[in-house]
Motif scaffolding. Structure first.
Motif, PDB file in Angstrom:
ATOM      1  N   GLU A 152      13.281  -4.744  13.220  1.00  0.00           N
ATOM      2  CA  GLU A 152      13.408  -6.509  13.372  1.00  0.00           C
ATOM      3  C   GLU A 152      13.360  -6.282  14.598  1.00  0.00           C
ATOM      4  N   ASP A 153      13.395  -5.736  15.836  1.00  0.00           N
ATOM      5  CA  ASP A 153      12.763  -5.935  17.185  1.00  0.00           C
ATOM      6  C   ASP A 153      11.616  -5.488  18.432  1.00  0.00           C
ATOM      7  N   ARG A 158      13.915   3.301  19.780  1.00  0.00           N
ATOM      8  CA  ARG A 158      14.678   2.875  20.984  1.00  0.00           C
ATOM      9  C   ARG A 158      14.084   3.152  22.291  1.00  0.00           C
ATOM     10  N   LEU A 159      14.738   4.453  22.257  1.00  0.00           N
ATOM     11  CA  LEU A 159      14.278   4.691  23.492  1.00  0.00           C
ATOM     12  C   LEU A 159      13.177   4.741  23.969  1.00  0.00           C
ATOM     13  N   ARG A 160      12.398   5.681  23.471  1.00  0.00           N
ATOM     14  CA  ARG A 160      11.343   5.735  22.896  1.00  0.00           C
ATOM     15  C   ARG A 160       9.867   4.986  23.266  1.00  0.00           C
ATOM     16  N   LEU A 161      10.557   3.987  21.811  1.00  0.00           N
ATOM     17  CA  LEU A 161       9.033   2.434  22.554  1.00  0.00           C
ATOM     18  C   LEU A 161       9.812   1.771  23.868  1.00  0.00           C
ATOM     19  N   TRP A 162      10.643   2.144  24.356  1.00  0.00           N
ATOM     20  CA  TRP A 162      10.949   1.108  25.892  1.00  0.00           C
ATOM     21  C   TRP A 162      10.297   2.174  26.381  1.00  0.00           C
ATOM     22  N   VAL A 218      13.806  -2.186   1.419  1.00  0.00           N
ATOM     23  CA  VAL A 218      12.816  -2.318   2.972  1.00  0.00           C
ATOM     24  C   VAL A 218      11.402  -3.078   3.024  1.00  0.00           C
ATOM     25  N   SER A 219      11.830  -4.113   4.097  1.00  0.00           N
ATOM     26  CA  SER A 219      10.683  -4.488   4.680  1.00  0.00           C
ATOM     27  C   SER A 219       9.787  -5.027   5.986  1.00  0.00           C
ATOM     28  N   TYR A 220       9.708  -3.952   6.530  1.00  0.00           N
ATOM     29  CA  TYR A 220       9.023  -3.425   7.207  1.00  0.00           C
ATOM     30  C   TYR A 220       7.065  -3.342   6.718  1.00  0.00           C
ATOM     31  N   PRO A 221       6.047  -3.256   7.546  1.00  0.00           N
ATOM     32  CA  PRO A 221       4.611  -3.241   6.969  1.00  0.00           C
ATOM     33  C   PRO A 221       4.278  -2.155   6.527  1.00  0.00           C
ATOM     34  N   VAL A 222       4.158  -1.713   5.077  1.00  0.00           N
ATOM     35  CA  VAL A 222       3.391  -0.314   4.821  1.00  0.00           C
ATOM     36  C   VAL A 222       2.138  -0.349   3.864  1.00  0.00           C
ATOM     37  N   LEU A 223       1.144   1.127   4.978  1.00  0.00           N
ATOM     38  CA  LEU A 223       0.015   1.161   4.178  1.00  0.00           C
ATOM     39  C   LEU A 223       0.072   2.247   3.391  1.00  0.00           C
ATOM     40  N   PRO A 224      -0.615   2.109   2.640  1.00  0.00           N
ATOM     41  CA  PRO A 224       0.398   3.457   1.305  1.00  0.00           C
ATOM     42  C   PRO A 224      -1.669   4.312   1.806  1.00  0.00           C
ATOM     43  N   ASP A 225      -1.127   5.910   1.951  1.00  0.00           N
ATOM     44  CA  ASP A 225      -1.832   6.414   2.028  1.00  0.00           C
ATOM     45  C   ASP A 225      -2.330   7.377   0.618  1.00  0.00           C
ATOM     46  N   LEU A 226      -3.264   7.177  -0.492  1.00  0.00           N
ATOM     47  CA  LEU A 226      -2.927   8.571  -1.545  1.00  0.00           C
ATOM     48  C   LEU A 226      -3.569   9.911  -1.399  1.00  0.00           C
ATOM     49  N   GLU A 227      -4.384   9.162  -0.345  1.00  0.00           N
ATOM     50  CA  GLU A 227      -4.939  10.579  -0.721  1.00  0.00           C
ATOM     51  C   GLU A 227      -4.605  12.017   0.618  1.00  0.00           C
TER      52      GLU A 227
END
Length: 167
Positions: free
Chosen positions: A86-87, A159-163, A112-121
């Motif tokens: 969200e942030d 959040r701390l690691r992203l900051w 779930v609303s965040y972007p997801v890439l499928p990684d089949l293999e």
């Protein structure tokens, strides 16, 4: 304090030190092959059908998160990922969790609303050195991996690691 209480506390302290050492060793072992330095490019079509490229978010910190629908720890962590998304910029990769239609149904059921890439293999995961999930990479604004973790991470830990990656 009696002598027996002192011995009991020293034994408990010793057990705690051993436990923390084992936990640290397991964490190091699981993350030993994770990519460092410049993050490999991730691109593809999201489960929602949108083209995604990791480099489109250069200039700000990004969380790249590998997970699986089959992983109970990943399920427990899902709310934290959703809250952080969200942030902050978040790109997730669903490792060996089915095709886009299967994943879309799962994401809808889970809210779930965040972007997801499928990684089949598992090819995207291999580029990042991921052999266990959940695995999280915290990128700085230049696209370099500042932190990489395997296993459960709290929302505040993310959040701390992203900051910190954004400094």
């Amino acid at each position: 304090m009696s002598e027996s209480k002192k011995k009991r506390w020293l034994r408990r302290l010793g057990e705690l030190v051993v436990f923390l050492a084992v936990l640290g060793a397991v964490s190091w072992y699981q993350s030993r092959d994770l990519v460092q330095g410049r993050a490999p490019e991730l691109s593809g079509v999201s489960v929602a059908g949108n083209p995604l490229k990791l480099r489109q978010w250069r200039g700000e910190p990004v969380l790249v998160h590998f997970w699986g629908t089959w992983c109970p720890v990943c399920s427990a962590e899902q709310g934290s990922i959703d809250a952080v998304a969200e942030d902050h910029r978040v790109l997730t990769v669903a490792m060996q969790s089915g095709d886009a239609a299967t994943l879309a149904q799962y994401l809808e059921e889970e809210g779930v609303s965040y972007p997801v890439l499928p990684d089949l293999e598992g090819s995207l995961a291999r580029r990042y050195g991921v052999t266990a999930v959940p695995a999280s990479f915290f990128l700085d604004p230049d696209g370099r991996v500042r932190f990489a973790t395997v296993g459960y991470t709290t929302e505040w830990g993310m959040r701390l690691r992203l900051w910190w990656a954004g400094l």
